[in-house]
Design an enzyme around this catalytic site. Structure first.
Site, PDB file in Angstrom:
ATOM      1  N   ASP A  13     -20.271 -42.498 130.108  1.00 39.26           N
ATOM      2  CA  ASP A  13     -19.700 -43.672 129.450  1.00 39.26           C
ATOM      3  C   ASP A  13     -18.959 -43.182 128.219  1.00 39.26           C
ATOM      4  O   ASP A  13     -19.114 -42.025 127.806  1.00 39.26           O
ATOM      5  CB  ASP A  13     -20.814 -44.658 129.056  1.00 39.26           C
ATOM      6  CG  ASP A  13     -20.281 -45.893 128.345  1.00 39.26           C
ATOM      7  OD1 ASP A  13     -19.202 -46.387 128.740  1.00 39.26           O
ATOM      8  OD2 ASP A  13     -20.914 -46.369 127.389  1.00 39.26           O
ATOM      9  N   SER A  14     -18.216 -44.075 127.600  1.00 45.76           N
ATOM     10  CA  SER A  14     -17.523 -43.719 126.365  1.00 45.76           C
ATOM     11  C   SER A  14     -18.511 -43.492 125.221  1.00 45.76           C
ATOM     12  O   SER A  14     -18.154 -42.888 124.215  1.00 45.76           O
ATOM     13  CB  SER A  14     -16.551 -44.836 125.996  1.00 45.76           C
ATOM     14  OG  SER A  14     -17.243 -46.067 125.943  1.00 45.76           O
ATOM     15  N   CYS A  76     -19.060 -47.016 132.764  1.00 48.39           N
ATOM     16  CA  CYS A  76     -18.164 -47.619 131.780  1.00 48.39           C
ATOM     17  C   CYS A  76     -17.240 -48.546 132.540  1.00 48.39           C
ATOM     18  O   CYS A  76     -16.567 -48.128 133.492  1.00 48.39           O
ATOM     19  CB  CYS A  76     -17.355 -46.509 131.086  1.00 48.39           C
ATOM     20  SG  CYS A  76     -16.115 -47.132 129.931  1.00 48.39           S
ATOM     21  N   GLU A 162     -22.856 -51.695 118.725  1.00 48.58           N
ATOM     22  CA  GLU A 162     -22.946 -50.347 118.132  1.00 48.58           C
ATOM     23  C   GLU A 162     -23.673 -50.394 116.784  1.00 48.58           C
ATOM     24  O   GLU A 162     -24.373 -49.469 116.413  1.00 48.58           O
ATOM     25  CB  GLU A 162     -21.546 -49.749 117.939  1.00 48.58           C
ATOM     26  CG  GLU A 162     -20.829 -49.390 119.228  1.00 48.58           C
ATOM     27  CD  GLU A 162     -21.236 -48.031 119.796  1.00 48.58           C
ATOM     28  OE1 GLU A 162     -21.664 -47.158 119.025  1.00 48.58           O
ATOM     29  OE2 GLU A 162     -21.134 -47.860 121.025  1.00 48.58           O
ATOM     30  N   CYS A 194     -18.819 -55.186 130.593  1.00 51.87           N
ATOM     31  CA  CYS A 194     -18.793 -54.070 129.644  1.00 51.87           C
ATOM     32  C   CYS A 194     -20.237 -53.611 129.493  1.00 51.87           C
ATOM     33  O   CYS A 194     -21.146 -54.439 129.415  1.00 51.87           O
ATOM     34  CB  CYS A 194     -18.235 -54.535 128.302  1.00 51.87           C
ATOM     35  SG  CYS A 194     -18.458 -53.349 126.970  1.00 51.87           S
ATOM     36  N   HIS A 196     -21.861 -52.479 127.164  1.00 49.59           N
ATOM     37  CA  HIS A 196     -22.581 -52.834 125.932  1.00 49.59           C
ATOM     38  C   HIS A 196     -23.174 -54.243 125.976  1.00 49.59           C
ATOM     39  O   HIS A 196     -24.139 -54.538 125.280  1.00 49.59           O
ATOM     40  CB  HIS A 196     -21.640 -52.767 124.731  1.00 49.59           C
ATOM     41  CG  HIS A 196     -21.378 -51.390 124.223  1.00 49.59           C
ATOM     42  ND1 HIS A 196     -20.765 -50.424 124.979  1.00 49.59           N
ATOM     43  CD2 HIS A 196     -21.656 -50.822 123.028  1.00 49.59           C
ATOM     44  CE1 HIS A 196     -20.661 -49.322 124.261  1.00 49.59           C
ATOM     45  NE2 HIS A 196     -21.195 -49.524 123.083  1.00 49.59           N
TER      46      HIS A 196
END
Ligand code: DGL
Length: 282
Positions: A13-14, A76, A162, A194, A196
């Protein structure tokens, strides 16, 4: 395509978000060793051009392949949206992304609503890159043309996650702003497009229910992706590891300590040591 031998599953993933997929994989396939790469030096991918995301994705895949993985899980949404077909064409191993499994689960969730006066609508929240790619409407159309997709970029959700800002007035208001247009557009299921967003899934579900006046199913592509990987092992498209509790190796391209500090929240377990790797030339 022949699957590789008995190496680990490679997941990338990023940054941190893909750990939600690792968590789901460890629940679904506890005996599979996993090596995870978070490209923390270059996160976010969701605001970058497709060309840049493709270049980054190739670098991540190459590093994991050099470590002997048997299959690649692209955890991702942005990479899955813009680079999955290309990775599949270029790489000699099974490649699974998160968009198709999420789209399939969403279609299952709205199937029961066919026959009413309105065409069931699937709402998708994602990064700007994922929404611009049109990957979700394409993935849904490949399953069935009976549904409409309304997709919306939700750029503030990644930084909130984040930061670990998962509760309270601020994330709730931001979530409401993004969910409202989808509910107003008639979405009767919401896809967390996404990696996240599952960490804000509780707020998204609460706000959707409040706005719609009834529960709205929320699709977490992490769980759907882990199910898809398990299906591929059952179909022998990915060889399985011997029984036993498998290891987890975590790699990042920047700030391993910061990653380790927040990773347990994504993983739902204590994290092993996080190693720094270099992907240059990117
Ligand atoms: N991992 C990205 C995704 O799932 C979100 C974070 C980013 O923009 O890099 O789309």
């Amino acid at each position: 395509m022949t699957a590789r031998g008995s190496g680990p599953l490679g997941v990338f993933d990023s940054g941190l978000g893909g750990l939600t997929v690792v968590r789901a994989l460890r629940l679904a396939l506890p005996s599979e060793p996993i090596i995870y790469l978070g490209d923390t030096a270059r996160v976010p991918y969701g605001t970058r051009s497709a060309e840049t995301v493709v270049r980054y994705a190739r670098g991540c895949a190459r590093l994991l392949i050099d470590r002997g993985i048997k299959a690649l899980v692209v955890a991702c949404n942005t990479v899955s949206a813009v680079a999955l077909e290309l990775l599949r064409a270029e790489l000699d191993l099974p490649v699974i992304g998160v968009v198709e499994p999420g789209a399939r689960t969403a279609v299952r969730a709205v199937e029961g609503q066919l026959g009413g006066t309105r065409v069931p609508r699937i709402g998708v929240l994602g990064t700007a890159g994922t929404v611009a790619s049109g990957a979700y409407p394409r993935a849904v159309a490949q399953i069935s043309t009976r549904y409409e997709v309304v997709a919306l970029a939700a750029p503030l959700l990644v930084p909130l996650v984040e930061e670990g800002w998962l509760e309270g007035e601020v994330p709730r208001l931001v979530v409401r702003r993004y969910v409202e247009p989808l509910i107003d557009a008639g979405a009767s299921v919401l896809v967390l497009g996404c990696t996240h967003y599952p960490l804000l899934g509780h707020l998204i579900a609460e706000e959707a229910e409040r706005l719609a006046g009834r529960p709205i199913p929320v699709v977490d592509s992490a769980a759907a992706t882990a199910d898809a990987v398990r299906e591929w092992t059952l179909e022998d498209r990915i060889p399985t590891a011997p029984e036993g509790i498998a290891g987890l190796e975590l790699l990042v391209t920047d700030r391993p300590q910061t990653f380790a500090a927040v990773a347990s929240r994504f993983l739902g377990e204590d994290v092993p040591e996080v190693s720094l790797v270099d992907l240059s030339p990117g």
